[in-house]
Motif scaffolding. Structure first.
Motif, PDB file in Angstrom:
ATOM      1  N   LYS A  66       0.821  -1.211   0.000  1.00 46.60           N
ATOM      2  CA  LYS A  66       0.000   0.000   0.000  1.00 46.60           C
ATOM      3  C   LYS A  66       0.855   1.261   0.000  1.00 46.60           C
ATOM      4  CE  LYS A  66      -3.832   2.119   2.582  1.00 46.60           C
ATOM      5  NZ  LYS A  66      -4.790   1.926   3.699  1.00 46.60           N
ATOM      6  N   GLU A  67       1.903   1.279   0.794  1.00 46.59           N
ATOM      7  CA  GLU A  67       2.758   2.469   0.887  1.00 46.59           C
ATOM      8  C   GLU A  67       3.459   2.751  -0.431  1.00 46.59           C
ATOM      9  OE1 GLU A  67       2.807   4.634   3.344  1.00 46.59           O
ATOM     10  OE2 GLU A  67       1.250   3.381   4.253  1.00 46.59           O
ATOM     11  N   GLN A  68       3.825   1.723  -1.154  1.00 48.33           N
ATOM     12  CA  GLN A  68       4.490   1.916  -2.436  1.00 48.33           C
ATOM     13  C   GLN A  68       3.527   2.462  -3.482  1.00 48.33           C
ATOM     14  OE1 GLN A  68       6.019  -2.174  -2.548  1.00 48.33           O
ATOM     15  NE2 GLN A  68       8.105  -1.354  -2.671  1.00 48.33           N
ATOM     16  N   ILE A  69       2.282   2.024  -3.441  1.00 45.24           N
ATOM     17  CA  ILE A  69       1.282   2.560  -4.364  1.00 45.24           C
ATOM     18  C   ILE A  69       1.033   4.037  -4.068  1.00 45.24           C
ATOM     19  CG2 ILE A  69      -1.132   2.431  -5.095  1.00 45.24           C
ATOM     20  CD1 ILE A  69      -1.040  -0.546  -4.695  1.00 45.24           C
ATOM     21  N   ILE A  70       0.961   4.381  -2.793  1.00 47.80           N
ATOM     22  CA  ILE A  70       0.759   5.772  -2.396  1.00 47.80           C
ATOM     23  C   ILE A  70       1.927   6.636  -2.873  1.00 47.80           C
ATOM     24  CG2 ILE A  70       0.656   7.338  -0.423  1.00 47.80           C
ATOM     25  CD1 ILE A  70      -0.946   5.186   1.054  1.00 47.80           C
ATOM     26  N   ALA A  71       3.138   6.139  -2.700  1.00 48.82           N
ATOM     27  CA  ALA A  71       4.320   6.886  -3.138  1.00 48.82           C
ATOM     28  C   ALA A  71       4.301   7.108  -4.646  1.00 48.82           C
ATOM     29  CB  ALA A  71       5.587   6.137  -2.725  1.00 48.82           C
ATOM     30  N   ALA A  72       3.876   6.089  -5.395  1.00 49.90           N
ATOM     31  CA  ALA A  72       3.804   6.224  -6.853  1.00 49.90           C
ATOM     32  C   ALA A  72       2.745   7.244  -7.255  1.00 49.90           C
ATOM     33  CB  ALA A  72       3.495   4.864  -7.480  1.00 49.90           C
ATOM     34  N   ALA A  73       1.612   7.238  -6.551  1.00 51.89           N
ATOM     35  CA  ALA A  73       0.542   8.204  -6.853  1.00 51.89           C
ATOM     36  C   ALA A  73       0.995   9.624  -6.569  1.00 51.89           C
ATOM     37  CB  ALA A  73      -0.702   7.858  -6.043  1.00 51.89           C
ATOM     38  N   LEU A  74       1.717   9.805  -5.468  1.00 57.14           N
ATOM     39  CA  LEU A  74       2.171  11.145  -5.097  1.00 57.14           C
ATOM     40  C   LEU A  74       3.167  11.718  -6.092  1.00 57.14           C
ATOM     41  CD1 LEU A  74       2.583  10.895  -1.212  1.00 57.14           C
ATOM     42  CD2 LEU A  74       0.944  12.301  -2.474  1.00 57.14           C
ATOM     43  N   LYS A  75       3.902  10.870  -6.788  1.00 58.45           N
ATOM     44  CA  LYS A  75       4.857  11.358  -7.774  1.00 58.45           C
ATOM     45  C   LYS A  75       4.172  12.127  -8.886  1.00 58.45           C
ATOM     46  CE  LYS A  75       8.785   8.227  -7.194  1.00 58.45           C
ATOM     47  NZ  LYS A  75       9.692   9.349  -6.888  1.00 58.45           N
ATOM     48  N   PHE A  76       2.922  11.803  -9.159  1.00 58.27           N
ATOM     49  CA  PHE A  76       2.197  12.513 -10.207  1.00 58.27           C
ATOM     50  C   PHE A  76       1.928  13.965  -9.810  1.00 58.27           C
ATOM     51  CE2 PHE A  76       1.410   8.293 -11.828  1.00 58.27           C
ATOM     52  CZ  PHE A  76       1.311   8.485 -13.203  1.00 58.27           C
ATOM     53  N   HIS A 122      -4.445  11.259   3.154  1.00 53.31           N
ATOM     54  CA  HIS A 122      -5.730  11.013   2.490  1.00 53.31           C
ATOM     55  C   HIS A 122      -5.688   9.714   1.693  1.00 53.31           C
ATOM     56  CE1 HIS A 122      -9.502  11.706   0.443  1.00 53.31           C
ATOM     57  NE2 HIS A 122      -8.895  11.576  -0.719  1.00 53.31           N
ATOM     58  N   LEU A 123      -4.618   9.508   0.928  1.00 54.59           N
ATOM     59  CA  LEU A 123      -4.485   8.271   0.167  1.00 54.59           C
ATOM     60  C   LEU A 123      -4.450   7.063   1.090  1.00 54.59           C
ATOM     61  CD1 LEU A 123      -1.852   9.476  -2.458  1.00 54.59           C
ATOM     62  CD2 LEU A 123      -4.207   8.769  -2.961  1.00 54.59           C
ATOM     63  N   GLY A 124      -3.864   7.245   2.267  1.00 51.74           N
ATOM     64  CA  GLY A 124      -3.802   6.154   3.231  1.00 51.74           C
ATOM     65  C   GLY A 124      -5.149   5.738   3.777  1.00 51.74           C
ATOM     66  N   SER A 125      -6.161   6.584   3.601  1.00 55.42           N
ATOM     67  CA  SER A 125      -7.504   6.249   4.080  1.00 55.42           C
ATOM     68  C   SER A 125      -8.214   5.248   3.164  1.00 55.42           C
ATOM     69  CB  SER A 125      -8.353   7.519   4.209  1.00 55.42           C
ATOM     70  OG  SER A 125      -8.631   8.085   2.941  1.00 55.42           O
ATOM     71  N   TYR A 126      -7.663   5.037   1.963  1.00 52.34           N
ATOM     72  CA  TYR A 126      -8.238   4.075   1.027  1.00 52.34           C
ATOM     73  C   TYR A 126      -7.686   2.676   1.297  1.00 52.34           C
ATOM     74  CZ  TYR A 126      -9.969   7.923  -1.902  1.00 52.34           C
ATOM     75  OH  TYR A 126     -10.630   9.038  -2.375  1.00 52.34           O
ATOM     76  N   ASN A 127      -8.483   1.665   1.044  1.00 56.69           N
ATOM     77  CA  ASN A 127      -7.971   0.308   1.153  1.00 56.69           C
ATOM     78  C   ASN A 127      -7.150  -0.041  -0.092  1.00 56.69           C
ATOM     79  OD1 ASN A 127      -9.737  -0.752  -0.952  1.00 56.69           O
ATOM     80  ND2 ASN A 127     -11.394  -0.713   0.553  1.00 56.69           N
ATOM     81  N   PHE A 128      -6.492  -1.182  -0.077  1.00 54.62           N
ATOM     82  CA  PHE A 128      -5.590  -1.559  -1.166  1.00 54.62           C
ATOM     83  C   PHE A 128      -6.316  -1.619  -2.509  1.00 54.62           C
ATOM     84  CE2 PHE A 128      -3.416  -4.617  -3.886  1.00 54.62           C
ATOM     85  CZ  PHE A 128      -2.098  -4.193  -3.813  1.00 54.62           C
ATOM     86  N   TRP A 129      -7.525  -2.165  -2.503  1.00 53.15           N
ATOM     87  CA  TRP A 129      -8.282  -2.280  -3.750  1.00 53.15           C
ATOM     88  C   TRP A 129      -8.640  -0.906  -4.315  1.00 53.15           C
ATOM     89  CZ3 TRP A 129     -10.929  -6.770  -6.035  1.00 53.15           C
ATOM     90  CH2 TRP A 129     -10.406  -7.985  -5.559  1.00 53.15           C
ATOM     91  N   ALA A 130      -9.158  -0.039  -3.461  1.00 58.06           N
ATOM     92  CA  ALA A 130      -9.525   1.291  -3.923  1.00 58.06           C
ATOM     93  C   ALA A 130      -8.306   2.059  -4.421  1.00 58.06           C
ATOM     94  CB  ALA A 130     -10.223   2.068  -2.806  1.00 58.06           C
ATOM     95  N   LEU A 131      -7.166   1.880  -3.761  1.00 55.13           N
ATOM     96  CA  LEU A 131      -5.930   2.525  -4.211  1.00 55.13           C
ATOM     97  C   LEU A 131      -5.512   2.031  -5.591  1.00 55.13           C
ATOM     98  CD1 LEU A 131      -3.532   2.763  -1.129  1.00 55.13           C
ATOM     99  CD2 LEU A 131      -4.399   4.647  -2.529  1.00 55.13           C
ATOM    100  N   THR A 132      -5.735   0.753  -5.846  1.00 55.55           N
ATOM    101  CA  THR A 132      -5.431   0.200  -7.164  1.00 55.55           C
ATOM    102  C   THR A 132      -6.234   0.915  -8.246  1.00 55.55           C
ATOM    103  OG1 THR A 132      -4.917  -1.988  -6.226  1.00 55.55           O
ATOM    104  CG2 THR A 132      -5.471  -1.898  -8.568  1.00 55.55           C
ATOM    105  N   GLY A 133      -7.518   1.134  -7.971  1.00 57.34           N
ATOM    106  CA  GLY A 133      -8.357   1.851  -8.920  1.00 57.34           C
ATOM    107  C   GLY A 133      -7.982   3.309  -9.044  1.00 57.34           C
ATOM    108  N   LEU A 134      -7.673   3.949  -7.915  1.00 56.85           N
ATOM    109  CA  LEU A 134      -7.335   5.365  -7.930  1.00 56.85           C
ATOM    110  C   LEU A 134      -6.031   5.609  -8.684  1.00 56.85           C
ATOM    111  CD1 LEU A 134      -7.980   8.226  -7.114  1.00 56.85           C
ATOM    112  CD2 LEU A 134      -6.938   7.794  -4.881  1.00 56.85           C
ATOM    113  N   GLU A 135      -5.043   4.740  -8.468  1.00 54.50           N
ATOM    114  CA  GLU A 135      -3.789   4.894  -9.212  1.00 54.50           C
ATOM    115  C   GLU A 135      -4.034   4.742 -10.707  1.00 54.50           C
ATOM    116  OE1 GLU A 135       0.779   3.181  -9.164  1.00 54.50           O
ATOM    117  OE2 GLU A 135      -0.900   1.783  -8.910  1.00 54.50           O
TER     118      GLU A 135
END
Length: 285
Positions: A120-130, A191-204
């Motif tokens: 999850k933390e790696q997905i959040i980091a990738a999203a923040l790079k945008f 804020h991104l951390g409030s999403y679960n892993f699945w929702a983060l997958t969709g958001l990314e």
């Protein structure tokens, strides 16, 4: 919200399939597999249904066969709402399975197989790079018409997101882009951390399509529609098209495809965040 997103995704996919056939359409069996050539397979089942397991997860059944992921895992989803949506993708297939029309199934496969093996933390980091290269934060200095268009169309969304999350983002015409403060990054990280892993997958997935964290947040928060978010993400391209013209089929293809993916990703975020069970009628007209 769900009905409109389902309808938009289906309309975009029907238009793509009818107008361009299958030659240009990519298979999205995992969300990262955008370069794989399209394929179809003869339909091998008649009935589609869902069933709930003792652990609360939902399975998709094709006749009596349990659906599995490309990685060989049992295909299970966390709630009934998402199960119904995925089952609908399989149920509407005709004589052949057009995998490129099944974006929700694709995103589920990605969440289950996690082909990039990220947490999850790696997905959040990738999203923040945008955020550092966000589409609507980079402004041109000329021509004047495009400068005015960016100001009029992008500033209201940027201002809304800054107010909504109490952050400072700003914009810049420098190649370096705006300087994003650590406070802003921390706010978005929480804020991104409030999403679960699945929702983060969709958001990314949505962020990747729009090349914009700002537009994606505004879309998921229902401040923008899919059509608005896609148009804003392509503002400069649309300006150039209005000025110089375009290759019609290529422009239409890109627009339909981007809308379909963005709609599917947004729907996936909301369905993955759904905690209560729903009935099939919620996804029907």
């Amino acid at each position: 919200m769900w009905r409109s997103l389902v309808r938009l995704q289906c309309q975009a996919r029907v238009a793509l399939s009818a107008r361009y056939g299958r030659a240009r359409l990519p298979v999205l069996w995992h969300a990262a597999d955008l370069s794989i050539a399209t394929s179809e397979r003869k339909k091998f089942y008649q009935d589609v249904n869902i069933s709930q397991r003792e652990d609360g997860l939902f399975e998709i059944n094709l006749d009596r066969r349990k659906l599995k992921t490309p990685g060989g895992k049992l295909f299970t989803v966390p709630n009934e709402a998402l199960a119904v949506a995925v089952a609908t993708e399989w149920d509407v297939q005709k004589d052949t399975l057009k995998f490129y029309t099944m974006n929700l199934t694709t995103l589920c496969n990605t969440a289950l197989d996690n082909p990039t093996q990220r947490d999850k933390e790696q997905i959040i980091a990738a999203a923040l790079k945008f955020l550092e290269t966000d589409t609507i934060c980079y402004r041109v200095e000329e021509p004047p018409g495009l400068v005015e268009l960016q100001t009029n169309e992008w500033d209201p969304v940027l201002n809304w997101v800054e107010k909504r999350y109490n952050v400072i983002i700003g914009s810049s015409s420098s190649i370096m882009g705006p300087q994003i403060t650590e406070e802003t990054k921390d706010t978005f990280r929480q804020h991104l951390g409030s999403y679960n892993f699945w929702a983060l997958t969709g958001l990314e997935f949505v962020i990747t399509q729009l090349k914009s964290l700002v537009l994606s947040f505004a879309l998921v928060d229902r401040h923008l529609t899919v059509e608005q978010a896609v148009l804003l993400s392509r503002l400069e391209e649309e300006y150039q098209i209005q000025r110089w013209g375009n290759v019609e089929w290529a422009h239409d293809y890109d627009m339909y495809e981007l809308r379909a993916r963005t709609a599917a990703g947004t729907l996936f975020v909301h369905l993955s965040s759904e905690s209560s069970s729903v009935k099939r009628k919620l996804l029907q007209d």
